[in-house]
Motif scaffolding. Structure first.
Motif, PDB file in Angstrom:
ATOM      1  N   GLU A 219       0.817  -1.210   0.000  1.00  0.00           N
ATOM      2  CA  GLU A 219       0.000   0.000   0.000  1.00  0.00           C
ATOM      3  C   GLU A 219       0.852   1.263   0.000  1.00  0.00           C
ATOM      4  OE1 GLU A 219      -3.410   0.191  -0.374  1.00  0.00           O
ATOM      5  OE2 GLU A 219      -3.009  -1.893  -0.887  1.00  0.00           O
ATOM      6  N   SER A 222       2.988   1.602  -3.427  1.00  0.00           N
ATOM      7  CA  SER A 222       2.169   1.868  -4.609  1.00  0.00           C
ATOM      8  C   SER A 222       1.426   3.204  -4.494  1.00  0.00           C
ATOM      9  CB  SER A 222       1.172   0.731  -4.851  1.00  0.00           C
ATOM     10  OG  SER A 222       0.314   0.558  -3.744  1.00  0.00           O
ATOM     11  N   HIS A 223       1.435   3.786  -3.283  1.00  0.00           N
ATOM     12  CA  HIS A 223       0.805   5.101  -3.067  1.00  0.00           C
ATOM     13  C   HIS A 223       1.737   5.973  -2.225  1.00  0.00           C
ATOM     14  CE1 HIS A 223      -2.510   2.157  -3.602  1.00  0.00           C
ATOM     15  NE2 HIS A 223      -3.005   3.096  -4.378  1.00  0.00           N
ATOM     16  N   SER A 244      -3.292   2.558  -8.313  1.00  0.00           N
ATOM     17  CA  SER A 244      -1.994   2.979  -7.802  1.00  0.00           C
ATOM     18  C   SER A 244      -1.672   4.382  -8.276  1.00  0.00           C
ATOM     19  CB  SER A 244      -0.904   2.011  -8.266  1.00  0.00           C
ATOM     20  OG  SER A 244      -1.138   0.714  -7.772  1.00  0.00           O
ATOM     21  N   SER A 245      -0.873   5.082  -7.472  1.00  0.00           N
ATOM     22  CA  SER A 245      -0.431   6.416  -7.837  1.00  0.00           C
ATOM     23  C   SER A 245       0.464   6.357  -9.070  1.00  0.00           C
ATOM     24  CB  SER A 245       0.343   7.032  -6.666  1.00  0.00           C
ATOM     25  OG  SER A 245       1.048   8.172  -7.060  1.00  0.00           O
ATOM     26  N   GLY A 248       3.812   5.799  -8.037  1.00  0.00           N
ATOM     27  CA  GLY A 248       3.984   4.617  -7.211  1.00  0.00           C
ATOM     28  C   GLY A 248       4.866   3.576  -7.864  1.00  0.00           C
ATOM     29  N   GLU A 250       5.924  -0.496  -8.585  1.00  0.00           N
ATOM     30  CA  GLU A 250       5.240  -1.751  -8.910  1.00  0.00           C
ATOM     31  C   GLU A 250       6.065  -2.921  -8.372  1.00  0.00           C
ATOM     32  OE1 GLU A 250       3.529  -4.048 -12.883  1.00  0.00           O
ATOM     33  OE2 GLU A 250       5.065  -2.489 -13.081  1.00  0.00           O
ATOM     34  N   ARG A 281       6.852   2.100 -12.592  1.00  0.00           N
ATOM     35  CA  ARG A 281       5.906   1.606 -13.579  1.00  0.00           C
ATOM     36  C   ARG A 281       6.312   2.101 -14.971  1.00  0.00           C
ATOM     37  NH1 ARG A 281       1.501  -0.522 -11.220  1.00  0.00           N
ATOM     38  NH2 ARG A 281       1.292  -0.166  -8.982  1.00  0.00           N
TER      39      ARG A 281
END
Length: 282
Positions: A219, A222-223, A244-245, A248, A250, A281
């Motif tokens: 959590e 990813s944020h 996800s932000s 963020g 991965e 990402r």
């Protein structure tokens, strides 16, 4: 910071750390170093990192980058590096390895460990050679140590986080995740390796180390920078429908290591630690 002790997880220097509130917490860690009170010191790198560097090479790549007609070493960072065992290990694999400690006494301990026991970390591949070893004093969340190194944001190709997150107050987890996105290279091949610990400690019990779940890593990373809700049992709430932000990270690998320190096992000797690998990402 390498945390020692039994699987029952006694808290580390609670009387010392309790004196320093909020953003003064680092002074508590410095006092522990100054008093040579180092219950987290295991005397060696966690074997899970060594195995990950060898067995997950297809995921994380090697220590060298070949770009056109130029070859250079990747930069690896270990925040809260303790006596620098992981830094010495990463350099033996060929990374230019940076160890960050807030305490001046901690940095001197790292240099002493390198001078006395550096021979215990032989070069893994003669064709790759050993990387440079750099220890620096500073606060992970500030930029002064980057300036000392003539570095800026997004220049570390590998970051290793073992017992750094669990040493922080839970309120600092959003900042921790955001900071990793600031330091990890903007290239998609940069990797954050987390040895998730201690997963089998009740997250409501006092720390450090503070109990952590794999969902907490998921959590927060990813944020990054966002407040993450926790349930009444102290576990991060995982919402699979939440997007996800954009900034963020991965998770590209998640597994139980075959080896880890003794305090990463439960009372039956079963390994509870997990290794997770994170990347920007695409």
């Amino acid at each position: 910071m390498l945390l020692a002790g039994s699987p029952l997880y006694e808290t580390i220097g609670p009387d010392t750390l309790a004196k320093y509130k909020g953003d003064q917490y680092l002074k508590g860690w410095a006092e522990l170093w100054d008093n040579d009170t180092l219950p987290w010191d295991k005397g060696s790198p966690n074997p899970a990192l060594e195995d990950t560097l060898i067995q997950q090479r297809s995921t994380i790549g090697g220590p060298l980058v070949h770009a056109q007609d130029k070859t250079y070493r990747k930069k690896a960072l270990v925040p809260g590096c303790g006596r620098g065992f992981d830094v010495l290990l990463l350099a033996s694999f060929g990374y230019d390895a940076y160890g960050l400690e807030y305490s001046a006494a901690g940095v001197e301990a790292c240099k002493s460990e390198q001078a006395i026991n550096g021979h215990r970390y032989p070069v893994r591949d003669p064709e790759v050679g050993q990387g440079e070893i750099i220890f620096v004093q500073g606060d992970f969340f500030q930029n002064d140590w980057l300036e000392k190194l003539n570095l800026s944001f997004n220049q570390f190709d590998l970051i290793y986080d073992y017992s750094f997150l669990c040493a922080l107050s839970p309120s600092m987890r959003p900042m921790w995740a955001l900071r990793h996105t600031q330091l990890l290279t903007s290239s998609p091949v940069g990797n954050l390796i987390c040895l998730e610990f201690p997963r089998h400690k009740d997250p409501l019990k006092p720390g450090p180390p503070y109990g952590l779940s794999s969902e907490a890593y998921m959590e927060h990373l990813s944020h990054p920078g966002e407040d993450i809700p926790y349930d009444s049992q102290g576990f991060a709430k995982n919402n699979p429908l939440r997007e996800s932000s954009e900034r963020g990270l991965e998770r590209v690998a998640h597994f139980q290591p075959a080896r880890t320190h003794a305090n990463g096992k439960d009372e039956q000797g079963v390994i509870q630690d997990r290794v997770s690998v994170w990347r920007r990402r695409n």
